[in-house]
Design a protein around this motif. Structure first.
Motif, PDB file in Angstrom:
ATOM      1  N   GLN A  31      49.972  10.010  36.499  1.00 58.33           N
ATOM      2  CA  GLN A  31      51.314   9.537  36.794  1.00 58.33           C
ATOM      3  C   GLN A  31      51.748   9.944  38.203  1.00 58.33           C
ATOM      4  OE1 GLN A  31      54.453   9.510  33.778  1.00 58.33           O
ATOM      5  NE2 GLN A  31      53.097  10.738  32.477  1.00 58.33           N
ATOM      6  N   VAL A  32      52.452   9.022  38.856  1.00 59.81           N
ATOM      7  CA  VAL A  32      53.072   9.304  40.142  1.00 59.81           C
ATOM      8  C   VAL A  32      54.498   8.768  40.104  1.00 59.81           C
ATOM      9  CG1 VAL A  32      50.925   9.282  41.464  1.00 59.81           C
ATOM     10  CG2 VAL A  32      52.188   7.145  41.136  1.00 59.81           C
ATOM     11  N   ASP A  33      55.336   9.269  40.989  1.00 63.27           N
ATOM     12  CA  ASP A  33      56.729   8.812  41.035  1.00 63.27           C
ATOM     13  C   ASP A  33      56.882   7.518  41.820  1.00 63.27           C
ATOM     14  OD1 ASP A  33      57.716  10.951  39.533  1.00 63.27           O
ATOM     15  OD2 ASP A  33      57.914  12.224  41.313  1.00 63.27           O
ATOM     16  N   SER A  34      56.016   7.314  42.829  1.00 67.96           N
ATOM     17  CA  SER A  34      56.111   6.109  43.639  1.00 67.96           C
ATOM     18  C   SER A  34      54.765   5.851  44.306  1.00 67.96           C
ATOM     19  CB  SER A  34      57.206   6.240  44.702  1.00 67.96           C
ATOM     20  OG  SER A  34      56.891   7.262  45.624  1.00 67.96           O
ATOM     21  N   ALA A  35      54.565   4.613  44.747  1.00 66.63           N
ATOM     22  CA  ALA A  35      53.350   4.243  45.474  1.00 66.63           C
ATOM     23  C   ALA A  35      53.614   2.940  46.203  1.00 66.63           C
ATOM     24  CB  ALA A  35      52.164   4.097  44.521  1.00 66.63           C
ATOM     25  N   TYR A  36      52.908   2.756  47.297  1.00 66.92           N
ATOM     26  CA  TYR A  36      53.047   1.515  48.052  1.00 66.92           C
ATOM     27  C   TYR A  36      52.061   0.495  47.509  1.00 66.92           C
ATOM     28  CZ  TYR A  36      53.804  -1.721  51.887  1.00 66.92           C
ATOM     29  OH  TYR A  36      54.131  -2.833  52.620  1.00 66.92           O
ATOM     30  N   LEU A  37      52.563  -0.705  47.260  1.00 62.28           N
ATOM     31  CA  LEU A  37      51.738  -1.780  46.709  1.00 62.28           C
ATOM     32  C   LEU A  37      51.408  -2.768  47.815  1.00 62.28           C
ATOM     33  CD1 LEU A  37      50.499  -3.237  44.242  1.00 62.28           C
ATOM     34  CD2 LEU A  37      52.709  -4.378  43.939  1.00 62.28           C
ATOM     35  N   ASN A  38      50.102  -2.930  48.088  1.00 62.65           N
ATOM     36  CA  ASN A  38      49.665  -3.952  49.039  1.00 62.65           C
ATOM     37  C   ASN A  38      48.848  -5.005  48.306  1.00 62.65           C
ATOM     38  OD1 ASN A  38      46.858  -3.078  48.904  1.00 62.65           O
ATOM     39  ND2 ASN A  38      47.452  -1.346  50.190  1.00 62.65           N
ATOM     40  N   SER A  39      48.243  -5.934  49.013  1.00 65.87           N
ATOM     41  CA  SER A  39      47.585  -7.070  48.369  1.00 65.87           C
ATOM     42  C   SER A  39      46.390  -6.669  47.516  1.00 65.87           C
ATOM     43  CB  SER A  39      47.133  -8.086  49.426  1.00 65.87           C
ATOM     44  OG  SER A  39      46.221  -7.493  50.339  1.00 65.87           O
ATOM     45  N   ASN A  40      45.815  -5.494  47.771  1.00 67.52           N
ATOM     46  CA  ASN A  40      44.663  -5.029  47.000  1.00 67.52           C
ATOM     47  C   ASN A  40      45.006  -3.999  45.934  1.00 67.52           C
ATOM     48  OD1 ASN A  40      42.405  -6.503  48.127  1.00 67.52           O
ATOM     49  ND2 ASN A  40      42.813  -5.388  50.020  1.00 67.52           N
ATOM     50  N   GLY A  41      46.272  -3.600  45.849  1.00 65.65           N
ATOM     51  CA  GLY A  41      46.659  -2.648  44.818  1.00 65.65           C
ATOM     52  C   GLY A  41      47.517  -1.522  45.361  1.00 65.65           C
ATOM     53  N   LEU A  42      47.662  -0.489  44.550  1.00 70.91           N
ATOM     54  CA  LEU A  42      48.506   0.644  44.909  1.00 70.91           C
ATOM     55  C   LEU A  42      47.792   1.590  45.867  1.00 70.91           C
ATOM     56  CD1 LEU A  42      49.914   1.466  41.368  1.00 70.91           C
ATOM     57  CD2 LEU A  42      51.203   0.501  43.273  1.00 70.91           C
ATOM     58  N   SER A  43      48.555   2.153  46.788  1.00 71.45           N
ATOM     59  CA  SER A  43      47.993   3.166  47.672  1.00 71.45           C
ATOM     60  C   SER A  43      47.446   4.319  46.830  1.00 71.45           C
ATOM     61  CB  SER A  43      49.064   3.677  48.635  1.00 71.45           C
ATOM     62  OG  SER A  43      50.194   4.167  47.918  1.00 71.45           O
ATOM     63  N   ASP A  44      46.297   4.822  47.222  1.00 71.83           N
ATOM     64  CA  ASP A  44      45.644   5.961  46.552  1.00 71.83           C
ATOM     65  C   ASP A  44      45.072   5.615  45.187  1.00 71.83           C
ATOM     66  OD1 ASP A  44      46.315   7.659  48.710  1.00 71.83           O
ATOM     67  OD2 ASP A  44      48.284   8.063  47.820  1.00 71.83           O
ATOM     68  N   ASP A  45      45.069   4.334  44.801  1.00 72.05           N
ATOM     69  CA  ASP A  45      44.431   3.940  43.546  1.00 72.05           C
ATOM     70  C   ASP A  45      43.031   3.426  43.859  1.00 72.05           C
ATOM     71  OD1 ASP A  45      44.422   3.577  40.740  1.00 72.05           O
ATOM     72  OD2 ASP A  45      44.765   1.424  41.012  1.00 72.05           O
ATOM     73  N   GLN A  46      42.028   3.975  43.186  1.00 71.36           N
ATOM     74  CA  GLN A  46      40.640   3.653  43.496  1.00 71.36           C
ATOM     75  C   GLN A  46      39.942   3.002  42.305  1.00 71.36           C
ATOM     76  OE1 GLN A  46      39.666   7.800  44.888  1.00 71.36           O
ATOM     77  NE2 GLN A  46      38.991   6.723  46.719  1.00 71.36           N
ATOM     78  N   GLN A  47      38.902   2.223  42.607  1.00 71.33           N
ATOM     79  CA  GLN A  47      38.085   1.574  41.592  1.00 71.33           C
ATOM     80  C   GLN A  47      36.611   1.871  41.863  1.00 71.33           C
ATOM     81  OE1 GLN A  47      40.311  -0.583  43.476  1.00 71.33           O
ATOM     82  NE2 GLN A  47      41.922  -0.033  42.023  1.00 71.33           N
TER      83      GLN A  47
END
Length: 230
Positions: A31-47
């Motif tokens: 869980q995080v309180d906020s994140a920046y969403l760009n065209s490829n997904g949330l900042s700091d979210d990895q696959q």
């Protein structure tokens, strides 16, 4: 159905080993309180597998919290215990929207961002390792409660407790429950497949799937996706 729901949890994940394997995954999201969403997904979210997860058509994964208790009842331990928010690699956790309540192409405001539903999730073999059940991916598929993905129409900051607010519904006759029924149950309804293939807002891979079924009048092999086998 309500036109908006509150984001109960916002989640992102770093890469970790999947189960007791050498396979990298981002399914264990925190869980995080906020994140920046760009065209490829949330900042700091990895696959771990960017060919099949993340990217413009799968920028955000949404899973309805209504599904967790139902799934827990159907699973043995310890898999049932794992069936909590975040278990399926979801970025958004809400109450009030399920696959029956949202439609292909729905456009939502979410914080500073604008997102659009692109497709339901197609469960894959990584869930088998995540839950320690050889057919977990197939079990989830059979429930027709798989969660869904968004593409990003406008990037921006999103926060926990933001409201996911419906702006536009271009295909009210195509709830995701109908798409899932066609994908996995009434698989060779040729008339419905033709209609599905013509939905501009549907992800390209599912439009192609529908066209291939129409041409071959056969269902594609699910073995590699569900079990990691050809």
């Amino acid at each position: 159905m309500a036109n908006g729901v509150v984001i109960r949890e916002l989640r992102v994940g770093n890469l970790n080993m999947l189960g007791n394997t050498e396979t990298l995954t981002g399914i264990y999201k925190q869980q995080v309180d906020s994140a920046y969403l760009n065209s490829n997904g949330l900042s700091d979210d990895q696959q771990g597998d960017k060919n099949h997860h993340g990217g413009p058509e799968k920028a955000l994964h949404h899973f309805a919290s209504e599904h967790y208790p139902r799934l827990r009842k159907a699973l043995p331990e310890p898999a049932a215990e794992y069936c909590q928010p975040g278990a399926f690699g979801e970025n958004l956790v809400t109450s009030g929207f399920t696959e029956a309540d949202v439609c292909v192409g729905d456009i939502f405001v979410l914080g500073e961002a604008v997102v659009q539903i692109s497709q339901p999730r197609q469960p894959c073999w990584r869930l088998n390792l995540r839950f320690g059940i050889p057919n977990m991916s197939q079990r989830l598929q059979n429930t027709l409660r798989t969660g869904w993905y968004y593409r990003v129409l406008q990037p921006g900051l999103i926060r926990k407790d933001d409201i996911l607010q419906l702006m536009e519904r271009p295909h009210e006759d195509w709830p995701l429950s109908r798409v899932l029924h066609l994908l996995y149950e009434n698989t060779l309804d040729l008339n419905a497949l033709g209609l599905m293939a013509s939905i501009n807002e549907l992800s390209p891979n599912l439009k192609l799937l529908a066209k291939k079924r129409l041409e071959s009048q056969q269902v594609e092999d699910w073995g590699r996706r569900l079990f990691g086998q050809p």
